[in-house]
Every structure is written in structure tokens, then in C-alpha cells.
Scaffold this active site. Structure first.
Site, PDB file in Angstrom:
ATOM      1  CG  HIS A 277      -0.096  -0.257   2.166  1.00  0.00           C
ATOM      2  ND1 HIS A 277       0.237   0.753   3.481  1.00  0.00           N
ATOM      3  CD2 HIS A 277      -0.058  -1.029   3.011  1.00  0.00           C
ATOM      4  CE1 HIS A 277       0.783   0.748   4.606  1.00  0.00           C
ATOM      5  NE2 HIS A 277       0.873  -0.674   4.796  1.00  0.00           N
TER       6      HIS A 277
ATOM      7  CG  ASP B  36       2.982 -19.667  14.388  1.00  0.00           C
ATOM      8  OD1 ASP B  36       2.728 -19.483  16.129  1.00  0.00           O
ATOM      9  OD2 ASP B  36       3.085 -20.432  14.066  1.00  0.00           O
TER      10      ASP B  36
ATOM     11  CB  SER C  53       2.098  -3.627   5.922  1.00  0.00           C
ATOM     12  OG  SER C  53       1.455  -3.643   4.946  1.00  0.00           O
TER      13      SER C  53
END
Length: 330
Positions: free
Chosen positions: A153, A277, A292
Site C-alpha cells: 500500500h 500460530d 505489513s
């Protein structure tokens, strides 16, 4: 010298390393943190402010038609490169002729500074941003030429949300020094430090699907192994992993589940993902700001990168497909 840096809210700043070849090429998934330093082309208007004068409160910039999120490019024909420069030009008290961008539309306005009764200097009543710095996560590198991409992004102004128009940028070595655990309604984040004076590469593009550039130092991938990339139709629901660093510099594999694949998505959110997890959930609560760009791997292929977290559930978020990132880089 090291600086502390925090990732922007929900945008999850992360550096994603990218290539310039075909979708079926081999890339090195990395998952390591780096510092991201960017200088804007022009200055971004973060907010409009009051100016207290002897005759009352004034808002010259707002009255002239300037809005938060506008990008100011010139003042009296001079290209703008910093907020300090704009303040110096305003200090004369003379009317400024400003040009800029609002989205993709160009505009020009005239604004006259007013004298503040607080500091007796002239102001036009706005806050601007001309640069940013933070930490990110390397996703992949093309070892053939060191080309890379980032984030999945855009890097945006944290106040106005507008995409920062890139003039120049660098990436630097970084490490994760602590974690603020994510909870429902409270996104967590990775806290990191980066070496401001050591440059690993340069940035060339800041797009809606990531940032892109070229490495000048191979320390991030010299021992890495290549992995085939996946086309969108090869991605499916089910088991997958992310490669991410939540302490120090070295990444680990963590288990996730791809819950949905959005074929042909135009917003960069090509996958809905869930962290399963237990070790990662215990450490971070799930997905946190700064993760990210962490590579998503399925069936031995690099399929995408983490981009966003759901505010209501830190174990869930979104990822962009590698196909979308490669298309944006080219």
C-alpha cells in the site's frame, strides 16, 4: 545514529521488496525490518489551523480554499520542498500565489499571511508534512538486479491520509526492539530503531500498491534462496505461512490461514487472512502495525504480502497478491 520509529496507524508501514520481471519469476522472500525515509515532492497539507491576531482568530489558508490533503507544489513560482521554506516565504507578510494538487486536479490560490499576536510573526494557518520516517518489513528481492518494492500500500500522511508524493527516499538497516500487543479495538505495533546514516538502497515510486526502488547493498539477500511467485488463480483458501520479524532482525515463519481470495480486487486487498500460530498470537496478538509487507507463502510459492489488520480482531487482516504488486511496479 539510531532513531525510534513507529508504524502509522492501520496502514502498517512495511518495506516489501519487489522485482521487475514476469509473475512466474523467482524472488527471495526476506521478512526482515528496514528503516524507510521519504521526502515529499512539494508539501502535504496535514491540517488547517487558527492564527490568533490582534483583531481576532483568522484562518487565511482555509479562507483561500486550501484543504487538508492538498499537495502544495509552488509558492510565487518557487518549487516547494519543505515546510520551513513555506514558512520563510510567508514571513514577509506578502500575498503568496500557491499552486498544488487535489487528487489529480491542479489548482492555484492566493493567500495573504496574517500577523500572529502570540509570536508577532506572519502565518497562513496550516500544518504541512514534507517527509516521513518509519520501519518496515522486507518481503522480497530480485537478486539479479536488487530491484525491490514495498508495503503493498502507499506511504501516506498520517493526519490527512493523502498519499505522500515521492521526491526521494532511502531504506536503512533496522531492528525490532519491542512489541505493543494488539487487542480488539486497539491495534498493536512493532517498535523499532533504524540506522539513519547507513543506506541500503533508494526508493523510486510510492503507489497505492506499494513503494519500489533498487538496493545498493546485498546484505539483505546475499544468503537468501529464491522462491517461485504465484499468479492470482493459484492462490486458494487454506493453510499458508507468513515470514515476519517480531524481535531483532531475523524473521520467522508463522502459520496463518487464507480465509478468502478476492479475485480481481482493485483495492489491494486480495486475500482475507487469519493468524493461527499460537507463538505469534502470544507475542503480538496477531497482526500488528509494522508487519505489513511480511511475505505470504503457500504451497512453496510467494503469493502476496500482509497489508492491514482488522481493528476488531487482531488475528485477522488482509493481504495483497504478488500479481497486483508486480503490476504496480511495472
Amino acid at each position: 545514529m539510531k532513531k525510534k520509529a513507529r508504524a502509522a496507524v492501520c496502514a502498517l508501514i512495511a518495506v516489501v521488496l519487489l522485482m521487475t520481471q514476469t509473475l512466474a519469476a523467482s524472488l527471495i522472500p526476506v521478512g526482515r525490518p528496514v528503516g524507510v525515509c521519504m521526502t515529499a515532492q512539494g508539501v502535504v497539507v496535514s491540517a488547517l489551523t487558527d492564527v490568533e491576531t490582534a483583531s481576532g482568530t483568522r484562518r487565511p489558508a482555509e479562507q483561500a480554499g486550501i484543504r487538508a490533503g492538498d499537495i502544495l507544489l509552488t509558492a510565487n513560482g518557487v518549487e516547494l520542498s519543505s515546510g520551513e521554506q513555506l514558512a520563510d516565504l510567508s514571513a514577509s507578510g506578502k500575498t503568496l500565489q500557491l499552486t498544488g494538487l487535489r487528487g489529480e486536479k491542479k489548482f492555484s490560490v492566493s493567500v495573504t499571511p496574517v500577523k500572529s499576536s502570540r509570536d508577532h510573526a506572519y502565518h497562513i494557518g496550516l500544518l504541512v508534512r514534507d517527509s516521513m520516517a518509519g520501519i518496515g518489513t522486507i518481503t522480497y528481492i530480485d537478486p539479479a538486479d536488487g530491484s525491490f518494492g514495498a508495503l503493498g500500500h502507499a506511504v501516506c500522511d498520517v493526519d490527512s491520509g493523502v498519499q505522500l508524493p515521492l521526491s526521494s527516499g532511502l531504506i536503512t538497516p533496522a531492528e525490532v526492539i519491542s512489541v505493543i500487543k494488539g487487542r480488539a479495538g486497539e491495534p498493536g505495533e512493532l517498535i523499532g530503531s533504524f540506522e539513519e546514516m547507513t543506506h541500503l538502497g533508494s526508493l523510486k515510486k510510492n503507489t497505492a500498491y506499494g513503494i519500489f526502488g533498487t538496493l545498493s547493498d546485498d546484505r539483505l539477500y546475499r544468503t537468501g534462496k529464491c522462491m517461485e511467485t504465484a499468479e492470482e488463480e493459484q492462490i486458494h483458501t487454506g493453510k499458508a505461512q507468513i515470514l515476519s520479524c517480531v524481535s531483532g532482525e531475523e524473521p520467522q515463519y508463522f502459520d496463518i490461514k487464507i480465509e478468502h481470495v478476492y479475485r480481481g480486487a482493485k483495492d489491494g486487498r486480495g486475500m482475507a487472512i487469519k493468524v493461527v500460530d499460537k507463538q505469534l498470537i502470544e507475542k503480538t496478538g496477531g497482526i500488528v502495525q509494522g508487519m505489513s509487507g511480511s511475505p505470504i507463502i503457500q504451497d512453496g510459492r510467494l503469493v502476496g504480502a500482509v497489508t492491514h489488520v482488522l481493528i476488531t480482531d487482531a488475528t485477522r487482516g488482509y493481504g495483497i497478491t504478488i500479481e497486483d504488486m508486480l503490476n504496480a511496479e511495472n
